[in-house]
Design an enzyme around this catalytic site. Structure first.
Site, short mmCIF file in Angstrom:
data_model
loop_
_atom_site.label_atom_id
_atom_site.label_comp_id
_atom_site.label_asym_id
_atom_site.label_seq_id
_atom_site.Cartn_x
_atom_site.Cartn_y
_atom_site.Cartn_z
N HIS A 156 -3.83 0.12 5.03
CA HIS A 156 -2.25 -0.55 5.07
C HIS A 156 -2.22 -1.83 4.56
CE1 HIS A 156 -0.73 2.64 7.77
NE2 HIS A 156 -1.43 2.66 8.45
N CYS A 198 0.30 -1.12 0.88
CA CYS A 198 1.52 -1.45 0.75
C CYS A 198 1.74 -2.94 0.40
CB CYS A 198 2.50 -1.09 2.07
SG CYS A 198 3.15 0.54 2.11
#
Length: 321
Positions: A156, A198
């Protein structure tokens, strides 16, 4: 299966540089020191002063004309190490969900980089401290027999941040371990970082298009050494541009890694690294679109982002014949 961004959003069902000494020195873009402003005018010689030729710093015998090489040499015993950090599971207090599909990415990347000749090691579910210690140990190793270094981060992320299993940390705190002043055995060699994560929470809605488918230099024998910036010879390949989500399919893996492995498997020993990554950009941009039962996450697009400080061309095929 539904495509998922590498951030915490609801998971849904569905598919997937001659100067003669008279001019000022180079300056930085900062507040000027006006005490030096008169240095821009050349000094005026007296009438009795005759021009004297400058004494050359080196003799003609000390200088030879060379043609600089614009290709990184691969004439080393090893291609180099490739470290893959694959973070799938996260502590509950991070609020981050399981990254289903990342094991597929790690496995494909392992095979892919081995095919290029890298010595690949995969590390799963590492905390921030563990990631930093791991890469610090690698940076302190002797890479004198290696042509380059590669690192893949699967996790992430947010802009400028990558998640360990216990929270987020600055990507730069990891990549800076390999700067020229810290990792001497990789000075002048390419250091490649591939980051699947991301970089924000924006969606790329996409846009319809009707354009169709898509010199010589002087080298002094007396002192052949030269300085290079400590930040030189890095390349960062991000799965998406700043501010945006990066998509991952739970069954097939992330779009960026799928495209990267596909292009490398076909052209890895034929094309230069920027050609490879340009094709990856094209493939991600044209071949992928999100699908979800939740319309908020459906029909979204993505474009990877390459930031290069490489000073030469990089081919994994070795020296030119």
């Amino acid at each position: 299966m539904a495509e998922l961004p590498d951030a915490q959003v609801p998971e849904s069902k569905g598919r997937e540089d001659d100067s003669d000494g008279r001019f000022p020195e180079d300056a930085v873009d900062a507040k000027p020191d006006r005490s030096q402003r008169w240095r821009i005018f050349p000094s005026i010689k007296s009438k009795n002063e005759k021009d004297q030729p400058e004494t050359p710093s080196v003799t003609s015998q000390d200088i030879r004309i060379i043609s600089p090489s614009f290709r990184y040499t691969m004439n080393y015993r090893k291609v180099g190490r490739c470290i893959i950090i694959n973070n799938k599971n996260f502590d509950a207090n991070t609020g981050m969900c399981v990254r289903n599909g990342t094991d597929k990415d790690a496995g494909d990347l392992l095979h892919c980089f081995r095919s290029l000749g890298f010595d690949v090691t995969v590390y799963n579910d590492k905390s921030c401290d563990e990631m930093e210690r791991l890469l610090q140990n690698v940076a302190q190793q002797n890479h004198s027999e290696s042509a380059c270094f590669a690192c893949v981060l699967l996790s992430h992320g947010e802009e400028g941040q990558i998640y360990g299993t216990d929270g987020a940390m600055a990507i730069k705190s990891l990549t800076s371990l390999f700067r020229g002043d810290k990792c001497k055995s990789l000075v002048g060699k390419p250091k490649l970082f591939f980051i699947q994560a991301c970089r924000g929470s924006e969606f790329d809605e996409g846009i319809q298009t009707d354009s169709g488918p898509a010199n010589d230099s002087l080298e002094t024998d007396a002192n052949p050494r030269y300085k290079i910036p400590v930040e030189a010879d890095f390349l960062f390949a991000y799965s998406t541009v700043p501010g945006y989500y990066s998509w991952r399919n739970p069954g097939k893996g992330s779009w960026f890694v799928q495209a990267l492995c596909s292009v490398i498997s076909k052209h890895g020993k034929e094309l230069e690294i920027m050609q490879i990554l340009t094709r990856v950009n094209y493939m991600v941009a044209t071949s992928f679109e999100s699908w979800s039962d939740d319309p908020r996450y459906s029909e979204k697009k993505q474009i990877p982002c390459v930031v290069s400080m490489l000073t030469k061309e990089l081919y994994f095929s070795g020296p030119q014949k």
